[in-house]
Scaffold this active site. Structure first.
Site, PDB file in Angstrom:
ATOM      1  N   SER A   1      29.955  -0.588 -69.494  1.00 19.98           N
ATOM      2  CA  SER A   1      29.216  -0.788 -68.190  1.00 19.98           C
ATOM      3  C   SER A   1      29.650  -1.895 -67.394  1.00 19.98           C
ATOM      4  CB  SER A   1      27.786  -0.953 -68.621  1.00 19.98           C
ATOM      5  OG  SER A   1      26.927  -1.225 -67.679  1.00 19.98           O
TER       6      SER A   1
ATOM      7  N   SER B   1      24.809  -3.401 -54.592  1.00 21.86           N
ATOM      8  CA  SER B   1      23.743  -3.665 -53.383  1.00 21.86           C
ATOM      9  C   SER B   1      23.564  -5.147 -53.141  1.00 21.86           C
ATOM     10  CB  SER B   1      22.365  -3.209 -53.900  1.00 21.86           C
ATOM     11  OG  SER B   1      22.163  -3.623 -55.064  1.00 21.86           O
TER      12      SER B   1
ATOM     13  N   LYS C   1      17.579   6.175 -49.569  1.00 21.49           N
ATOM     14  CA  LYS C   1      17.993   5.112 -48.920  1.00 21.49           C
ATOM     15  C   LYS C   1      18.794   5.608 -47.423  1.00 21.49           C
ATOM     16  CE  LYS C   1      18.585   2.224 -52.916  1.00 21.49           C
ATOM     17  NZ  LYS C   1      17.291   1.439 -53.028  1.00 21.49           N
TER      18      LYS C   1
HETATM   19  N1  PMP Z   1      21.207   2.388 -58.380  1.00 25.19           N
HETATM   20  C1  PMP Z   1      21.319   1.211 -57.404  1.00 25.19           C
HETATM   21  C2  PMP Z   1      22.670   0.680 -57.546  1.00 25.19           C
HETATM   22  C3  PMP Z   1      20.206   0.908 -56.747  1.00 25.19           C
HETATM   23  O1  PMP Z   1      20.378  -0.160 -56.037  1.00 25.19           O
HETATM   24  C4  PMP Z   1      18.958   1.454 -56.902  1.00 25.19           C
HETATM   25  C5  PMP Z   1      17.603   1.263 -56.023  1.00 25.19           C
HETATM   26  N2  PMP Z   1      17.509  -0.164 -55.494  1.00 25.19           N
HETATM   27  C6  PMP Z   1      18.825   2.693 -57.749  1.00 25.19           C
HETATM   28  C7  PMP Z   1      20.120   3.123 -58.420  1.00 25.19           C
HETATM   29  C8  PMP Z   1      17.720   3.387 -57.695  1.00 25.19           C
HETATM   30  O2  PMP Z   1      17.491   3.987 -56.604  1.00 25.19           O
HETATM   31  P1  PMP Z   1      16.034   4.762 -56.106  1.00 25.19           P
HETATM   32  O3  PMP Z   1      15.596   3.553 -55.224  1.00 25.19           O
HETATM   33  O4  PMP Z   1      16.351   6.055 -55.467  1.00 25.19           O
HETATM   34  O5  PMP Z   1      15.109   4.732 -57.220  1.00 25.19           O
END
Ligand code: PMP
Length: 404
Positions: free
Chosen positions: A136, A188, A247
């Site tokens: 990971s 993110s 998103k």
């Molecule tokens: N993976 C990443 C990298 C995220 O940033 C997020 C939510 N911010 C998720 C998965 C989860 O996605 P969701 O908001 O559709 O639950």
């Protein structure tokens, strides 16, 4: 036992650290993105949202809205069951076919959120593949971390975006153990992008499968919105692509795409897929319309890129420090939780600019930030207003530092 006192002690600690979360209560104004009505007594009635993950404003796109309305009239509100027991609607199947096509995979599988898709898929792979090891990236999202933890599989953390470290760590594992390399394309909070070709090369060399989270990339990158893997011509080298419909596609839900066998495996064993009510069919129909739209339209992506470049140039011109990354995410670094909250409050209350402070545990302590996500619908006037406000606040911060 005074349970409330126990809860409050921990909440007080969060408040003392400046990490207590306060949510802005908004009503997004349909058709007027990125404007929203604010219910915060201290803030102006109308605010401009600068931190939405509805990156392209697709949640208000007329075609997407119409698809949702039509499906509600056709099918009603809820799915009426789990996928297994009466909840599989034709719209779910259409969406899964659309997603498989988006990523050029044999099949795709829907979940109620991106979080659940990561959690369910990784926990299933890690627990069901005998002696599996999950490698990971050190900055992977909480949903992947939780899935891996739940799987109880051996976990090896490799240095963020470092294929050489991954190579060394893979080389140290038994050759015949199943290995899963889990990573993201666009991260993110820092907005950096992984060196995908090198990671895939290393994984292949060691016979590892690749698990790629494209949550912050689908809809936004690649000629059809297939993500960074599409942009870099690597979709066929990734074993499993995971994404969200919440998103850039402006709806809700998560998914994985991969081989027919892989999707059938997760479908058959993942508790996070099996034991929960399916997404409302109308959500699936709206997501399908959004994906279809962004497959054939580059306009939103180009406009967003233009807005991002413009804000970056403005920040540079004013000397406001932000992370220099190749994505649409612009983190302005504050590096202090209390100041970060304070700046966000002033922006909201004095300027009607809503940007959520990003504090621990979302980011490591000392790296607190304001994370801006310009959309195609932020106007030049919005950009000017933001940069003027930030410039004033920056000068005040510099002054405060000078007299401290
Ligand atoms: N993976 C990443 C990298 C995220 O940033 C997020 C939510 N911010 C998720 C998965 C989860 O996605 P969701 O908001 O559709 O639950």
């Amino acid at each position: 036992m005074d349970y409330d006192a126990m809860f409050n002690t921990q909440l007080e600690t969060l408040k003392d650290e400046g990490n207590y979360r306060v949510f802005a209560e908004l009503e997004r104004r349909c058709g007027d993105f990125p404007r929203a009505k604010s219910h915060d007594a201290e803030a102006p009635d109308e605010v401009t949202v600068w931190c939405s993950n509805d990156y392209l404003g697709m949640g208000q796109n007329p075609v997407v809205r119409q698809a949702m309305k039509d499906a509600i009239d056709q099918c009603g509100t809820g799915a009426g069951g789990t996928r297994n027991i009466s909840g599989t609607n034709h719209h779910h199947k259409l969406l899964e076919a659309e997603l498989a096509d988006l990523h050029r995979k044999e099949d795709a599988l829907l979940f109620t959120s991106g979080y659940v898709s990561n959690w369910a898929a990784l926990s299933t792979l890690g627990s069901r593949l005998p002696d599996a090891v999950i490698l990971s990236d050190s900055l992977n999202h909480a949903s992947m971390i939780e899935g891996i933890r739940h799987s109880r599989a051996q976990k090896v953390i490799w240095k963020h975006n470092d294929p050489e470290d991954l190579d060394r760590k893979l080389a140290a594992l038994p050759a015949n153990a199943p290995k899963i390399v889990a990573f993201e394309s666009v991260y993110s909070m820092d907005g950096d992008i992984c060196p995908m070709a090198e990671i895939v090369e290393v994984a292949d060399k060691h016979g590892a499968m690749t698990y790629l989270d494209e949550v912050h990339a689908v809809g936004l990158y690649g000629p059809r919105g297939g993500g960074i893997a599409e942009r870099e011509g690597l979709m066929d080298r990734i074993t499993l692509i995971e994404g969200t419909l919440g998103k850039a596609y402006g709806c809700m839900g998560g998914y994985i795409a991969g081989s027919a066998a892989l999707c059938d495996f997760i479908r058959s064993f993942a508790s996070g897929f099996i034991f929960t009510t399916a997404l409302p069919p109308a959500v699936a129909a709206a997501a399908c319309a959004s994906i279809k739209h962004l497959k054939q339209s580059n306009l939103e992506r180009l406009q967003q890129r233009d807005r991002v470049a413009k804000l970056r140039a403005m920040l540079n011109a004013r000397g406001i420090p932000h992370l220099d990354n190749p994505s649409h995410i612009i983190p302005v670094m504050i590096k202090d939780p209390v100041k970060c909250r304070m700046l966000a409050d002033i922006l909201m209350q004095d300027y009607g600019i809503y940007v959520q402070p990003i504090n621990y545990p979302t980011v490591p302590k000392g790296t607190e930030r304001l994370r801006f996500t310009p959309s195609p619908l932020h106007s030049d006037a919005d950009l000017e207003h933001l940069i003027e406000a930030l410039t004033v606040l920056w000068k005040q911060c510099a002054l405060a530092r000078a007299v401290a």
